[in-house]
Design a protein around this motif. Structure first.
Motif, PDB file in Angstrom:
ATOM      1  N   ALA A  56     -25.331  25.723 -16.519  1.00  0.00           N
ATOM      2  CA  ALA A  56     -25.089  26.937 -15.738  1.00  0.00           C
ATOM      3  C   ALA A  56     -25.244  28.182 -16.605  1.00  0.00           C
ATOM      4  O   ALA A  56     -25.780  29.201 -16.170  1.00  0.00           O
ATOM      5  CB  ALA A  56     -23.701  26.885 -15.114  1.00  0.00           C
ATOM      6  N   SER A  57     -24.788  28.093 -17.853  1.00  0.00           N
ATOM      7  CA  SER A  57     -24.911  29.247 -18.744  1.00  0.00           C
ATOM      8  C   SER A  57     -26.364  29.544 -19.086  1.00  0.00           C
ATOM      9  O   SER A  57     -26.704  30.676 -19.435  1.00  0.00           O
ATOM     10  CB  SER A  57     -24.107  28.997 -20.030  1.00  0.00           C
ATOM     11  N   ARG A  58     -27.221  28.515 -18.972  1.00  0.00           N
ATOM     12  CA  ARG A  58     -28.647  28.683 -19.255  1.00  0.00           C
ATOM     13  C   ARG A  58     -29.427  29.138 -18.035  1.00  0.00           C
ATOM     14  O   ARG A  58     -30.625  29.366 -18.101  1.00  0.00           O
ATOM     15  CB  ARG A  58     -29.219  27.359 -19.761  1.00  0.00           C
TER      16      ARG A  58
ATOM     17  N   LEU B 164     -22.574  28.958 -11.895  1.00  0.00           N
ATOM     18  CA  LEU B 164     -21.316  28.326 -12.293  1.00  0.00           C
ATOM     19  C   LEU B 164     -20.629  27.709 -11.085  1.00  0.00           C
ATOM     20  O   LEU B 164     -20.068  26.606 -11.172  1.00  0.00           O
ATOM     21  CB  LEU B 164     -20.409  29.362 -12.961  1.00  0.00           C
ATOM     22  N   ALA B 165     -20.653  28.407  -9.952  1.00  0.00           N
ATOM     23  CA  ALA B 165     -20.034  27.882  -8.736  1.00  0.00           C
ATOM     24  C   ALA B 165     -20.701  26.579  -8.310  1.00  0.00           C
ATOM     25  O   ALA B 165     -20.028  25.619  -7.909  1.00  0.00           O
ATOM     26  CB  ALA B 165     -20.125  28.910  -7.613  1.00  0.00           C
ATOM     27  N   GLU B 166     -22.015  26.523  -8.406  1.00  0.00           N
ATOM     28  CA  GLU B 166     -22.731  25.293  -8.056  1.00  0.00           C
ATOM     29  C   GLU B 166     -22.337  24.159  -8.987  1.00  0.00           C
ATOM     30  O   GLU B 166     -22.168  23.004  -8.548  1.00  0.00           O
ATOM     31  CB  GLU B 166     -24.242  25.525  -8.135  1.00  0.00           C
ATOM     32  N   ALA B 167     -22.175  24.463 -10.269  1.00  0.00           N
ATOM     33  CA  ALA B 167     -21.783  23.431 -11.231  1.00  0.00           C
ATOM     34  C   ALA B 167     -20.428  22.842 -10.869  1.00  0.00           C
ATOM     35  O   ALA B 167     -20.239  21.619 -10.873  1.00  0.00           O
ATOM     36  CB  ALA B 167     -21.752  24.025 -12.634  1.00  0.00           C
TER      37      ALA B 167
ATOM     38  N   ASN C 157     -12.313  19.468 -13.237  1.00  0.00           N
ATOM     39  CA  ASN C 157     -13.716  19.817 -13.425  1.00  0.00           C
ATOM     40  C   ASN C 157     -13.888  21.283 -13.792  1.00  0.00           C
ATOM     41  O   ASN C 157     -14.710  21.620 -14.651  1.00  0.00           O
ATOM     42  CB  ASN C 157     -14.508  19.514 -12.151  1.00  0.00           C
ATOM     43  N   SER C 158     -13.118  22.148 -13.144  1.00  0.00           N
ATOM     44  CA  SER C 158     -13.251  23.587 -13.415  1.00  0.00           C
ATOM     45  C   SER C 158     -12.937  23.903 -14.872  1.00  0.00           C
ATOM     46  O   SER C 158     -13.615  24.720 -15.508  1.00  0.00           O
ATOM     47  CB  SER C 158     -12.322  24.385 -12.492  1.00  0.00           C
ATOM     48  N   ILE C 159     -11.915  23.243 -15.415  1.00  0.00           N
ATOM     49  CA  ILE C 159     -11.518  23.500 -16.807  1.00  0.00           C
ATOM     50  C   ILE C 159     -12.660  23.154 -17.762  1.00  0.00           C
ATOM     51  O   ILE C 159     -13.036  23.955 -18.632  1.00  0.00           O
ATOM     52  CB  ILE C 159     -10.255  22.688 -17.162  1.00  0.00           C
ATOM     53  N   PHE C 160     -13.261  21.985 -17.592  1.00  0.00           N
ATOM     54  CA  PHE C 160     -14.283  21.533 -18.537  1.00  0.00           C
ATOM     55  C   PHE C 160     -15.644  22.184 -18.281  1.00  0.00           C
ATOM     56  O   PHE C 160     -16.396  22.424 -19.229  1.00  0.00           O
ATOM     57  CB  PHE C 160     -14.386  20.011 -18.501  1.00  0.00           C
ATOM     58  N   VAL C 161     -15.958  22.452 -17.017  1.00  0.00           N
ATOM     59  CA  VAL C 161     -17.205  23.156 -16.737  1.00  0.00           C
ATOM     60  C   VAL C 161     -17.139  24.571 -17.301  1.00  0.00           C
ATOM     61  O   VAL C 161     -18.100  25.065 -17.904  1.00  0.00           O
ATOM     62  CB  VAL C 161     -17.481  23.188 -15.215  1.00  0.00           C
ATOM     63  N   MET C 162     -15.992  25.238 -17.121  1.00  0.00           N
ATOM     64  CA  MET C 162     -15.818  26.582 -17.671  1.00  0.00           C
ATOM     65  C   MET C 162     -15.903  26.558 -19.191  1.00  0.00           C
ATOM     66  O   MET C 162     -16.476  27.468 -19.812  1.00  0.00           O
ATOM     67  CB  MET C 162     -14.482  27.156 -17.231  1.00  0.00           C
ATOM     68  N   ALA C 163     -15.333  25.508 -19.804  1.00  0.00           N
ATOM     69  CA  ALA C 163     -15.391  25.395 -21.263  1.00  0.00           C
ATOM     70  C   ALA C 163     -16.842  25.304 -21.732  1.00  0.00           C
ATOM     71  O   ALA C 163     -17.251  25.977 -22.688  1.00  0.00           O
ATOM     72  CB  ALA C 163     -14.604  24.175 -21.729  1.00  0.00           C
ATOM     73  N   GLY C 164     -17.635  24.480 -21.055  1.00  0.00           N
ATOM     74  CA  GLY C 164     -19.044  24.371 -21.415  1.00  0.00           C
ATOM     75  C   GLY C 164     -19.806  25.657 -21.159  1.00  0.00           C
ATOM     76  O   GLY C 164     -20.698  26.022 -21.925  1.00  0.00           O
ATOM     77  N   PHE C 165     -19.448  26.365 -20.095  1.00  0.00           N
ATOM     78  CA  PHE C 165     -20.106  27.624 -19.753  1.00  0.00           C
ATOM     79  C   PHE C 165     -19.826  28.687 -20.807  1.00  0.00           C
ATOM     80  O   PHE C 165     -20.722  29.438 -21.219  1.00  0.00           O
ATOM     81  CB  PHE C 165     -19.617  28.089 -18.383  1.00  0.00           C
ATOM     82  N   LEU C 166     -18.580  28.761 -21.261  1.00  0.00           N
ATOM     83  CA  LEU C 166     -18.182  29.793 -22.223  1.00  0.00           C
ATOM     84  C   LEU C 166     -18.622  29.447 -23.648  1.00  0.00           C
ATOM     85  O   LEU C 166     -19.004  30.327 -24.414  1.00  0.00           O
ATOM     86  CB  LEU C 166     -16.668  30.001 -22.173  1.00  0.00           C
ATOM     87  N   LEU C 167     -18.567  28.151 -23.985  1.00  0.00           N
ATOM     88  CA  LEU C 167     -18.922  27.740 -25.340  1.00  0.00           C
ATOM     89  C   LEU C 167     -20.433  27.670 -25.547  1.00  0.00           C
ATOM     90  O   LEU C 167     -20.919  27.827 -26.665  1.00  0.00           O
ATOM     91  CB  LEU C 167     -18.297  26.382 -25.657  1.00  0.00           C
ATOM     92  N   GLY C 168     -21.180  27.409 -24.470  1.00  0.00           N
ATOM     93  CA  GLY C 168     -22.630  27.329 -24.594  1.00  0.00           C
ATOM     94  C   GLY C 168     -23.065  26.211 -25.525  1.00  0.00           C
ATOM     95  O   GLY C 168     -22.654  25.062 -25.375  1.00  0.00           O
ATOM     96  N   GLU C 169     -23.865  26.553 -26.514  1.00  0.00           N
ATOM     97  CA  GLU C 169     -24.387  25.544 -27.433  1.00  0.00           C
ATOM     98  C   GLU C 169     -23.310  24.954 -28.331  1.00  0.00           C
ATOM     99  O   GLU C 169     -23.535  23.946 -29.012  1.00  0.00           O
ATOM    100  CB  GLU C 169     -25.505  26.153 -28.280  1.00  0.00           C
ATOM    101  N   ASN C 170     -22.137  25.542 -28.337  1.00  0.00           N
ATOM    102  CA  ASN C 170     -21.019  24.982 -29.114  1.00  0.00           C
ATOM    103  C   ASN C 170     -20.194  24.003 -28.288  1.00  0.00           C
ATOM    104  O   ASN C 170     -19.027  23.772 -28.589  1.00  0.00           O
ATOM    105  CB  ASN C 170     -20.124  26.119 -29.618  1.00  0.00           C
ATOM    106  N   TRP C 171     -20.809  23.422 -27.253  1.00  0.00           N
ATOM    107  CA  TRP C 171     -20.112  22.482 -26.387  1.00  0.00           C
ATOM    108  C   TRP C 171     -19.527  21.297 -27.150  1.00  0.00           C
ATOM    109  O   TRP C 171     -18.580  20.666 -26.703  1.00  0.00           O
ATOM    110  CB  TRP C 171     -21.085  21.958 -25.325  1.00  0.00           C
ATOM    111  N   HIS C 172     -20.127  20.985 -28.326  1.00  0.00           N
ATOM    112  CA  HIS C 172     -19.660  19.820 -29.099  1.00  0.00           C
ATOM    113  C   HIS C 172     -18.214  19.970 -29.542  1.00  0.00           C
ATOM    114  O   HIS C 172     -17.569  18.992 -29.923  1.00  0.00           O
ATOM    115  CB  HIS C 172     -20.560  19.599 -30.312  1.00  0.00           C
ATOM    116  N   ILE C 173     -17.674  21.210 -29.498  1.00  0.00           N
ATOM    117  CA  ILE C 173     -16.253  21.403 -29.801  1.00  0.00           C
ATOM    118  C   ILE C 173     -15.410  20.657 -28.773  1.00  0.00           C
ATOM    119  O   ILE C 173     -14.394  20.032 -29.106  1.00  0.00           O
ATOM    120  CB  ILE C 173     -15.904  22.906 -29.803  1.00  0.00           C
TER     121      ILE C 173
END
Length: 240
Positions: free
Chosen positions: A69-71, A76-79, A175-191
């Motif tokens: 979604a960040s890309r 984000l809503a669809e995700a 789902n919202s918590i983890f999708v938002m985390a991936g959206f905000l972290l972007g390429e640092n999703w591995h955290i």
């Protein structure tokens, strides 16, 4: 292959080299490719598989939907909506499996298994009838249990609309918590991946401890029953 996929794949490859080829990283790379190919429906499929195959951790799949979604692959809503749809769809498959099995069939199966009895099934169903709503709602936020909790809900024949509402609510929060985390972290999703592995390991250890405790307790009960059996038989024959 789009820029999003190439970037994510390159990052996953670098992470694999650093972490010695983590299977979670491989899973994340596959998830991104799936979502890039068929859009947010790919996120629903990946999360649905997480429900049907608990070893696939949603804590890794969901951030990848946020990354996509960040890309700009979708919003984000669809995700969030598609991953929640996948969670509910996968949960209902297991719920229907539980309804098909039913308490009577499970009781007969349990009577044929070592260390388990049909009474265990009866007690579990009674417990679920009293606390099932809480179990389904919060169970959607616990690794492993988020999938397995759907089966006893079906066995206990929880109303399908009630199960659907509770599953949707719990899944939407998780789902919202983890999708938002991936959206905000972007390429640092591995955290997120690092903490997800820790969280899942803790849950597995707790489950293993509970299983060992159950086995030890049941073996002790069986031994006490065998040792008390021969001693009580003579008293009954003597009193006659």
């Amino acid at each position: 292959m789009t820029v999003m996929t190439r970037t994510a794949s390159a990052h996953a490859s670098a992470a694999t080299a650093d972490e010695g080829g983590s299977w979670l990283t491989t899973l994340a790379d596959w998830t991104v490719s799936l979502m890039d190919t068929i859009g947010p429906a790919g996120a629903a499929i990946a999360v649905g598989m997480d429900n049907l195959f608990p070893p696939i951790p949603s804590e890794v799949v969901l951030p990848m939907a946020g990354l996509a979604a960040s890309r700009g692959s979708f919003t984000l809503a669809e995700a969030i909506l598609w991953t929640t749809f996948g969670s509910v769809a996968g949960a209902f498959i297991l719920y229907l499996l539980g309804r098909w099995l039913g308490a009577d069939r499970l009781r007969r199966i349990a009577d044929r298994m070592p260390l388990v009895t049909g009474d265990d099934v009866v007690r579990s169903v009674h417990w679920f009838e009293k606390h099932g709503s809480i179990a389904v709602f919060f169970g959607r936020m616990v690794p492993l249990f988020r999938s397995l909790i759907s089966i006893p809900a079906g066995v206990a024949r929880m109303h399908w609309w009630k199960f659907g509402l509770l599953t949707t609510a719990g899944s939407l929060i998780w789902n919202s918590i983890f999708v938002m985390a991936g959206f905000l972290l972007g390429e640092n999703w591995h955290i997120v991946e690092q903490y997800a592995e820790i969280f899942q390991t803790i849950v597995i250890i707790v489950v293993a401890v509970l299983v060992v405790w159950f086995i030890v307790s049941r073996v002790r009960e069986l031994r006490r029953g065998r040792s008390s059996g021969p001693g009580t038989a003579p008293e009954r024959s003597g009193s006659a």
